[in-house]
Design an enzyme around this catalytic site. Sequence first.
Site, PDB file in Angstrom:
ATOM      1  N   THR A  91      -0.983   1.190 -10.659  1.00 55.97           N
ATOM      2  CA  THR A  91      -2.256   0.621 -10.195  1.00 55.97           C
ATOM      3  C   THR A  91      -3.030   1.611  -9.325  1.00 55.97           C
ATOM      4  O   THR A  91      -4.213   1.452  -9.089  1.00 55.97           O
ATOM      5  CB  THR A  91      -2.022  -0.709  -9.436  1.00 55.97           C
ATOM      6  OG1 THR A  91      -3.275  -1.347  -9.244  1.00 55.97           O
ATOM      7  CG2 THR A  91      -1.351  -0.484  -8.095  1.00 55.97           C
ATOM      8  N   GLU A 131       0.829  -1.210   0.000  1.00 55.93           N
ATOM      9  CA  GLU A 131       0.000   0.000   0.000  1.00 55.93           C
ATOM     10  C   GLU A 131       0.862   1.259   0.000  1.00 55.93           C
ATOM     11  O   GLU A 131       0.569   2.229  -0.691  1.00 55.93           O
ATOM     12  CB  GLU A 131      -0.944   0.015   1.212  1.00 55.93           C
ATOM     13  CG  GLU A 131      -2.000  -1.081   1.214  1.00 55.93           C
ATOM     14  CD  GLU A 131      -3.054  -0.905   0.115  1.00 55.93           C
ATOM     15  OE1 GLU A 131      -3.130   0.180  -0.482  1.00 55.93           O
ATOM     16  OE2 GLU A 131      -3.797  -1.859  -0.151  1.00 55.93           O
ATOM     17  N   ASP A 182      -4.735  -9.081  -8.301  1.00 57.79           N
ATOM     18  CA  ASP A 182      -5.038  -8.194  -9.430  1.00 57.79           C
ATOM     19  C   ASP A 182      -3.844  -7.452 -10.030  1.00 57.79           C
ATOM     20  O   ASP A 182      -3.506  -7.599 -11.212  1.00 57.79           O
ATOM     21  CB  ASP A 182      -6.143  -7.189  -9.048  1.00 57.79           C
ATOM     22  CG  ASP A 182      -5.931  -6.531  -7.681  1.00 57.79           C
ATOM     23  OD1 ASP A 182      -4.923  -6.830  -7.032  1.00 57.79           O
ATOM     24  OD2 ASP A 182      -6.782  -5.710  -7.278  1.00 57.79           O
ATOM     25  N   GLU A 228     -12.320   1.014 -10.158  1.00 54.42           N
ATOM     26  CA  GLU A 228     -11.989   0.075 -11.236  1.00 54.42           C
ATOM     27  C   GLU A 228     -12.925   0.140 -12.447  1.00 54.42           C
ATOM     28  O   GLU A 228     -12.472   0.047 -13.590  1.00 54.42           O
ATOM     29  CB  GLU A 228     -11.915  -1.367 -10.690  1.00 54.42           C
ATOM     30  CG  GLU A 228     -10.663  -1.672  -9.873  1.00 54.42           C
ATOM     31  CD  GLU A 228     -10.671  -1.083  -8.465  1.00 54.42           C
ATOM     32  OE1 GLU A 228     -11.744  -0.608  -8.023  1.00 54.42           O
ATOM     33  OE2 GLU A 228      -9.624  -1.078  -7.794  1.00 54.42           O
ATOM     34  N   GLU A 278     -18.972  -5.024  -3.302  1.00 52.66           N
ATOM     35  CA  GLU A 278     -17.622  -5.599  -3.175  1.00 52.66           C
ATOM     36  C   GLU A 278     -17.575  -7.052  -3.668  1.00 52.66           C
ATOM     37  O   GLU A 278     -16.636  -7.457  -4.313  1.00 52.66           O
ATOM     38  CB  GLU A 278     -17.169  -5.520  -1.711  1.00 52.66           C
ATOM     39  CG  GLU A 278     -15.724  -5.914  -1.445  1.00 52.66           C
ATOM     40  CD  GLU A 278     -14.699  -4.931  -2.034  1.00 52.66           C
ATOM     41  OE1 GLU A 278     -15.099  -3.914  -2.628  1.00 52.66           O
ATOM     42  OE2 GLU A 278     -13.493  -5.177  -1.896  1.00 52.66           O
TER      43      GLU A 278
END
Length: 569
Positions: A471, A134, A274, A388, A367
């Site tokens: 990302t 993160e 992902d 996304e 989610e």
Amino acid sequence: MSRRNRWIWVLIFMVIIIPALRIEAKQDPYAAKKKRMSDKVRRMFYHAYDSYMMYAFPHDELKPLTKTFTDSLSELGNLRLEHLPQEYNGSALTLIESLSSLAILGNHTEFEKAVLWLSENLTFDVDARINLFECNIRVLGGLVSAHILATDSTNRLGKGMYKNELLLLAEELGKRFLPAFDTPTGLPYAWINLKHGVMDNEITETSTSGCGSLILEMGALSHLTGDPRFESAALRALRKLWSMRSSLNLLGTTLDVETGEWIEYSSGIGAGVDSFYEYLLKAHILFGREEYWRMFQSAYLAVQKYFRHGPWYHEADMRTGRATFWQLTSLQAFWPGLQVLVGDIAAANSSHREFFHVWQKFGVLPERYLLDHQMLHPTEKYYPLRPELAESTFYLYQATKDPWYLEVGESIVDSLNLHTRVEGGFASIRDVTTMELEDHQHSFFLAETCKYLYLLFDDSFLVNQNYIFTTEGHPLPILSSWHERLPVAYIPSNWTSVKSEYQPKRASAMSLRMCPANCGNELLQSACHIPDFRVDHRCLTDEDCGIDSTSCRRRSCSMAGFCGLWLSI
Ligand code: DMJ
């Protein structure tokens, strides 16, 4: 106004303005809609940003319902600013995450203010346990990207005001990441203390994306600083991870960094995995290494073969390829965007439509949705303002110019304003069945959600530029000087990799293989490339479609009337 002046104005209007408006309308019949929508998104961004600055800055994130702040991100760990009181824990995370969006919106004044404030106040010499993944995508990526934007030719910063402070901060942070990679496998710990390194009894479990998607930020940092350690550490981890794939070219979701053994064998394209796929392809585009492309190609084909069911992607056991969980997750919605970069537009389009249907059904994307039971997951009914679907919509519109994607974008904007906008910012949704709100405005709402929606309607930032987005939505420029010389074995005998001042604008997923240097300064294209019959890539039959420049495969016409690469397995 005198009569003479009035006539001059009428003349100007007739001779210059009316024809200009006509040309504009002719060039883009959606110009007015795009302008209206980009203004709307701009206002959304500033509502979120101003609220953060008013109620939460310099803490990490805004709590928009109570107009307070949060620093203790379970995901991110705590950073701390040196000059603030001891009890204060925060890193102005949302400000860091907003930097590249401010640049894209063309707000040079606010960009400059933010850069200078961070330059003076941010420090990483703090006793704080942070999550490597993160912190890498949000903080390191935010700083590296903003440094590049601060030093490019657009003069976003007053002359002489900026002395590479963000890069120095990024370098300091990168060095503090390095002890995490000191494991027998080279796979990094998920958590590290910025001051003390890996703590005693630190957990050894991490995720595939946690150790397989560090290469863009750390690679860029190495290129910018000349210190190869960041890229080497990330690449070594990525290679180790790739060596752990099954004979089906599948990976699991979680693993042990000390033993290098899988913990969770089931995986898909969503949480925990992902960005691993995303970074294989994007690393190839950014750094030009054939190795990344070969890994990506095998991984992508395996996903399409074992996870894909029509437009849906379920999860499967990496050892057998057998389906495990049939669920749609909000994070998976980035996949169509990635498919656009590959050129697999048809597959991207069909999945995107399904994600959008689910969005329409609930008003936002839940989610987790259980495909086999056709119902929401009982405990994961939330929507934390994720980007996304907007991201994929942006990519699909860029690739096809199909106005349908503008409609989708408008609908996303409307839902966000209807369901999540509150006086103190934008709030997450706790339960999509009741639209009950949660007191959290995640930093990625500013870094990604607003950014992709804005770029969908106004891509002027991208004109004559070639960026790849991390990302977390932070742009990194594609530069020929960052491209490795391709190993001899991978250069077809009659091709060469051309390094010229023209290349940065032209190197992309679609044009990585350059034709021989005797092209002179003409448009450099792949030796095999044959353009589609029409520049907008619309088609009636396969004959209208040309040969793809990267794979040298014939493109074909989709049912929706677009040229694309169709992968048949
Ligand atoms: C972002 O932090 C990044 O996109 C990450 O890769 C996963 N998704 C979140 C936002 O949903």
